[in-house]
Write a protein that holds these residues in place. Structure first.
Motif, PDB file in Angstrom:
ATOM      1  N   ASP A   7      -5.149  -8.140   4.345  1.00  0.00           N
ATOM      2  CA  ASP A   7      -4.536  -7.844   3.195  1.00  0.00           C
ATOM      3  C   ASP A   7      -3.163  -6.856   2.923  1.00  0.00           C
ATOM      4  O   ASP A   7      -2.618  -6.695   2.201  1.00  0.00           O
ATOM      5  N   LEU A  11      -4.010  -9.558  -1.312  1.00  0.00           N
ATOM      6  CA  LEU A  11      -5.259  -9.807  -1.783  1.00  0.00           C
ATOM      7  C   LEU A  11      -5.622 -11.373  -1.586  1.00  0.00           C
ATOM      8  O   LEU A  11      -6.577 -11.727  -1.258  1.00  0.00           O
ATOM      9  N   ASN A  70      -7.695  -3.421  -3.645  1.00  0.00           N
ATOM     10  CA  ASN A  70      -8.776  -3.189  -2.610  1.00  0.00           C
ATOM     11  C   ASN A  70     -10.079  -3.495  -3.222  1.00  0.00           C
ATOM     12  O   ASN A  70     -11.011  -4.344  -2.348  1.00  0.00           O
ATOM     13  N   LYS A  77     -10.791  -7.120  -3.859  1.00  0.00           N
ATOM     14  CA  LYS A  77     -10.725  -7.745  -2.597  1.00  0.00           C
ATOM     15  C   LYS A  77     -12.330  -7.828  -2.039  1.00  0.00           C
ATOM     16  O   LYS A  77     -12.954  -8.930  -1.619  1.00  0.00           O
ATOM     17  N   PHE A 110      -1.584  -2.620  -6.894  1.00  0.00           N
ATOM     18  CA  PHE A 110      -2.136  -1.592  -5.717  1.00  0.00           C
ATOM     19  C   PHE A 110      -3.346  -0.810  -6.205  1.00  0.00           C
ATOM     20  O   PHE A 110      -4.273  -0.764  -5.444  1.00  0.00           O
ATOM     21  N   ASP A 111      -3.410  -0.581  -7.470  1.00  0.00           N
ATOM     22  CA  ASP A 111      -4.427   0.412  -7.957  1.00  0.00           C
ATOM     23  C   ASP A 111      -5.927  -0.342  -7.901  1.00  0.00           C
ATOM     24  O   ASP A 111      -6.888   0.083  -7.700  1.00  0.00           O
ATOM     25  N   GLY A 118       0.767  -1.053  -0.068  1.00  0.00           N
ATOM     26  CA  GLY A 118       0.112   0.017   0.009  1.00  0.00           C
ATOM     27  C   GLY A 118       0.915   1.407  -0.007  1.00  0.00           C
ATOM     28  O   GLY A 118       2.017   1.290   0.323  1.00  0.00           O
ATOM     29  N   HIS A 119       0.219   2.252  -0.455  1.00  0.00           N
ATOM     30  CA  HIS A 119       0.933   3.785  -0.329  1.00  0.00           C
ATOM     31  C   HIS A 119       0.165   4.902   0.104  1.00  0.00           C
ATOM     32  O   HIS A 119       0.143   6.058  -0.042  1.00  0.00           O
TER      33      HIS A 119
END
Lengths: 449, 117
Positions: A178, B65, B29, B32, B25-26, A127-128
């Motif tokens: 996650d 994920l 989420n 998931k 990353f993009d 994550g960032h």
């Protein structure tokens, strides 16, 4: 036409006019109503836009603050053993990232002379966002806590046990499933010339560069730290690497290596660079990789944090001294002797190089920590001003011909690698990100690469 | 990755979750959340196979994920396996030793046939 018919027509026309007039009035009213509704909606829309903008600004401001916190967390200066050079590069992702690294001397108290050890670590949290910064703080805090609470001077440090400690603390905190932490922890043991390490989560290897041999790719891998996996005690075994003279280690989080330019990942290009330029001391190799990387990405910032470290144990003669007004005579003589070594005294730029160093030594405001390296192909001076961080500008202004590889627009060879010829006609300079150390390098032999 | 590119195929108590493109990353989420929503609607599923045949790349968020879905299935006493990953992704599972925890199969059918341990 009789009168009654005309009256009827007149009546009908009047009625029609009245109906039309009424209709127009109603339509106008409806139009005004619609207009008013539109105005209200417009106002509401503007209000919503304002709120979104406010939220965006608020988020950006929070991200900026988190980014500042993360930047401040990073070490200003890495502990560097006397006969090593350590160079680091860090560039955060567009928002903020979760990479972190540090090197510090392990405190063995009165037994320090028996245990000359350094802890070296780097990690990447997924994550960032703000969360990743907080997670970084947590991991770093765990490592520091271990040395405050669990480690006694003189005690053997197991990187595997340190990993267990961090993993256990992580599981107790209840981080989301996650999230994961990729972590590399190593103990550099100067007495034994070894690097003991444990690792978890990294997809990409580290590299061991040996001037005499091929580049060695070491898959550090191991299981990441994650709440989804739960605590995994003793699953990240301790490994040992011999770290002899003439060795350099290139350590990196995934951001640098997994960066793609649409055709290939940087991982595929880096090995060629390391092979071709492994003769460079760590600060200059760092600059070259940085320039090559941004040429590869066409100057676009990476999606992930870009973090790498170079740890070099050079062969050759090294002197270390702190030069200030109290001991200037003795130290100046040692430095002068170092510079006067007749092995390469006919170098065309030696006098300029000497002038730069001599000018620095004359400056009464400087308390310089000097580390000089003399090896077969090159001479390098590491200069650290212990009084100030901003003292190098005057040198750069006075000697504008000094070459910075970090700012150089690199040419490429046919196979895509950086193509730069290091030669005797230049003096090369580099500095650390925090500007507290400056490096000057003189090449003794042309066509090194 | 578009929402419609995430597909869940359910057959009795087994399901295949198919991702496409890059899992990074993009989008990790969102994927998931969507995957968990789909799985929550199929409570009887106790074996989930993640089909990575059309996934070109997984970054650490993508691995996150998969780990999250692994925990999700474990919490409902189910199992999770990964299938049809390309060489690059297989290498990630191998190097990080995740394959010791999450089985990796060459194909979806093979993964589906394997009985949960």
């Amino acid at each position: 036409m009789n009168l009654s018919l005309m009256l009827l027509l007149l009546f009908l026309m009047t009625a029609l006019i009245i109906v039309l007039a009424v209709k127009i009035m109603i339509d106008k009213k409806d139009f005004r109503k619609l207009e008013s509704q539109a105005e209200i909606k417009n106002l509401k829309l503007k209000e919503q836009h304002g709120k979104i903008k406010e939220l965006e600004d608020d988020l950006k401001s929070k991200l900026k603050k988190a980014r500042n916190i993360h930047q401040r967390m990073l070490p200003d200066k890495l502990a560097e053993p006397a006969d090593y050079f350590i160079s680091d590069y860090y560039q955060p992702a567009e928002y903020i990232g979760g990479d972190y690294y540090n090197v510090f001397k392990i405190d063995h108290g009165a037994l320090d002379s028996f245990f000359d050890q350094y802890l070296l670590y780097f990690f990447d949290v997924s994550g960032h966002g703000i969360d990743s910064t907080l997670l970084s703080i947590f991991v770093n805090d765990s490592i520091e806590n271990y040395f405050k609470l669990r480690h006694s001077p003189g005690e053997k440090i197991s990187t595997s046990k340190l990993m267990n400690y961090i993993d256990q603390r992580y599981q107790n905190e209840g981080f989301p499933d996650d999230y994961l932490v990729c972590l590399f922890i190593a103990v550099l043991d100067k007495k034994k010339s070894t690097l003991n390490y444990s690792s978890g989560g990294f997809q990409y290897p580290i590299y061991k560069l040996d001037q005499e041999e091929q580049i060695k790719e070491i898959n550090i891998g191991g299981l990441p730290i994650s709440a989804a996996l739960g605590a995994l005690p003793d699953s990240r075994e301790e490994q040992t690497l011999n770290f002899e003279k003439n060795n350099t280690l290139m350590l990196s989080t995934d951001g640098l290596l997994e960066q793609s330019n649409g055709q290939q990942q940087y991982f595929q290009q880096l090995q060629g660079i390391l092979k071709k330029y492994k003769f460079l001391p760590a600060p200059f190799l760092k600059d070259l990789i940085r320039s090559d990387f941004y040429k590869f990405t066409n100057d676009s910032p990476g999606k992930d944090d870009i973090t790498f470290l170079l740890v070099e144990r050079p062969a050759g003669e090294i002197i270390n001294c702190i030069f200030d007004q109290e001991n200037n005579n003795a130290e100046a003589a040692e430095i002068k002797e170092f510079l006067d070594q007749n092995l390469w005294s006919e170098h065309p730029l030696l006098q300029t190089f000497k002038d730069i160093i001599t000018d620095l030594l004359k400056n009464p405001e400087f308390k310089l920590k000097i580390k000089a390296l003399n090896k077969q192909q090159l001479l390098m001076f590491s200069l650290e001003n212990l009084n100030d961080k901003t003292g190098w500008d005057s040198i750069l202004n006075y000697y504008p011909d000094l070459i910075s590889i970090a700012e150089k627009d690199l040419n490429r060879s046919q196979n895509g690698e950086a193509d730069i010829s290091f030669n005797k006609k230049e003096i090369y300079f580099s500095h650390t990100a925090s500007n507290n150390r400056m490096y000057l390098m003189l090449i003794k032999e042309d066509d090194l690469n | 990755m578009l929402k419609e590119s995430l597909k869940l195929l359910v057959e009795n108590n087994k399901a295949v979750l198919k991702f496409e493109g890059e899992v990074i990353f993009d989008n990790s989420n969102q994927l998931k959340e969507e995957a968990k929503q789909m799985l929550s609607k199929n409570e009887g599923v106790n074996k989930l196979v993640i089909d990575l045949a059309n996934v070109s790349y997984l970054d650490s968020s993508g691995v996150g994920l998969i780990l999250s879905l692994f925990k999700f299935m474990r919490n409902k006493k189910g199992t999770l396996a990964v299938a049809a990953a390309n060489e690059k992704i297989k290498r990630v599972f191998e190097v990080t030793k995740l394959q010791e925890i999450i089985p990796v199969y060459a194909g979806v059918e093979e993964a589906m046939e394997e009985e949960p341990v």
